[in-house]
Structures are given as C-alpha cells and as structure tokens.
Design an enzyme around this catalytic site. Sequence first.
Site, mmCIF file in Angstrom:
data_model
loop_
_atom_site.group_PDB
_atom_site.id
_atom_site.type_symbol
_atom_site.label_atom_id
_atom_site.label_comp_id
_atom_site.label_asym_id
_atom_site.label_seq_id
_atom_site.Cartn_x
_atom_site.Cartn_y
_atom_site.Cartn_z
ATOM 1 C CG HIS A 7 -5.547 -2.488 -1.067
ATOM 2 N ND1 HIS A 7 -4.693 -3.226 -0.159
ATOM 3 C CD2 HIS A 7 -5.487 -1.197 -0.876
ATOM 4 C CE1 HIS A 7 -3.684 -2.132 -0.021
ATOM 5 N NE2 HIS A 7 -4.271 -0.922 -0.167
ATOM 6 C CD GLU A 8 -6.606 1.437 -3.900
ATOM 7 O OE1 GLU A 8 -6.616 2.138 -2.893
ATOM 8 O OE2 GLU A 8 -5.469 0.898 -4.086
ATOM 9 C CG HIS A 30 -7.207 3.016 1.430
ATOM 10 N ND1 HIS A 30 -6.436 2.948 2.373
ATOM 11 C CD2 HIS A 30 -6.464 2.391 0.554
ATOM 12 C CE1 HIS A 30 -5.372 2.284 2.279
ATOM 13 N NE2 HIS A 30 -5.445 1.918 1.084
ATOM 14 C CB CYS A 32 -0.896 0.043 1.297
ATOM 15 S SG CYS A 32 -2.079 1.425 1.438
HETATM 16 ZN ZN ZN Z 1 -3.479 1.027 0.065
#
Ligand code: ZN
Length: 180
Positions: free
Chosen positions: A144-145, A148, A102
């Site tokens: 994954h995004e 966030h 990341c």
């Molecule tokens: Zn990330």
Amino acid sequence: MNPHDFQIVELGDDRLRQVAEAVDLSDLAAALDYAEVMHHWMEQRGGVGIAAPQIGVPLQMMIIASRPNARYPDAPEMEPMLLINPEPHNLSDTQVSLWEGCLSVPGLRGKVSRPDAVSVRYINKEGQARRLELEGFPARIFLHEYDHLIGKTFVDRVVSAADLVTDKVYFEQVMAAPAP
Ligand code: ZN
C-alpha cells in the site's frame, strides 16, 4: 522540523500522483527529519503506515508499523520501521483480497487484491542496505505504501466502484458480517 508545517495530503492533490525520487544517501539527516514528521502524523492519525508523499515530500521513504487496532484487530505488533529507497522483489503469486483505508483518503475504504508476501531491499535509518521478508498484513502495508511512491492510491487498485464503502458502512456492515 515542525510537524505542523506539514499536513496529510489528500486524494485529488497532484502530490499524491507524483513518482517519488530516491533519497540522496549523502544527506540522510534531511531524510530522517522528514521521517520524524511522517512518524508524527502517522501516530496522530492512528495509521499503520505512511509514505513521504503523504506529507507532500516526493521522496522514496515509508514507515510501516503493523499493530492491532479497531480497523485491524488481528494485525501483528511491530516496531515502526523506516524503509528508505525500498524495492519490492519476489512478489508472491498468492493474491489476497482485503479492505484498506488510507490517511490520504479519509472516510473511505476499498477492497484491494494484493500479493500476500514480498521481499524488500531498502536502506535503513543508519544508511545501511538491508533485506526484509514480509508476509500477511505487514506485506499488505508495504505494498500500500509503495503505491504512494509510484503515484498510486488504493482507489486505483479496486476492481470496481462496488468495492468502495464509507467507514460507517465498513464498521456497521462489512466488519459485522460473518467471514465468508
Ligand atoms: Zn495510504
């Protein structure tokens, strides 16, 4: 907007823990300005994805940009794609475990289990509602995004601390090891 007025927010910064707000579609132009900054930093750091909170902007926006590179040699090539107010649906029951890095967690990699397919509803850069089916590596990037956008990072997803390694160990030992 000057990209250098922003920087990549790193692990431990409270801004990575915030839940992002929906983009106001009546002011799409402002969101697209932020998207340019996100794109700049993703390219500059050689990332395959980035979410707005990673530049300190608490909005539900991400870019996914799968492409082969040293870290992910088998990744499919895709044009960088901006997803505004994305919502995951129909997560696959099949979980796949894979090493992730990341931009906000420099120098570390973690082994994370995630569904291998997801369908996504989102708004595109023209402000139109769209739907997208993702599987394999692009699905991995999306999830994954998406983390966030809900205040999480891959570090929250590892099963144990033994699933965290430095980049050096990843390249010298993990990648070099024969596939199980
Ligand atoms: Zn990330």
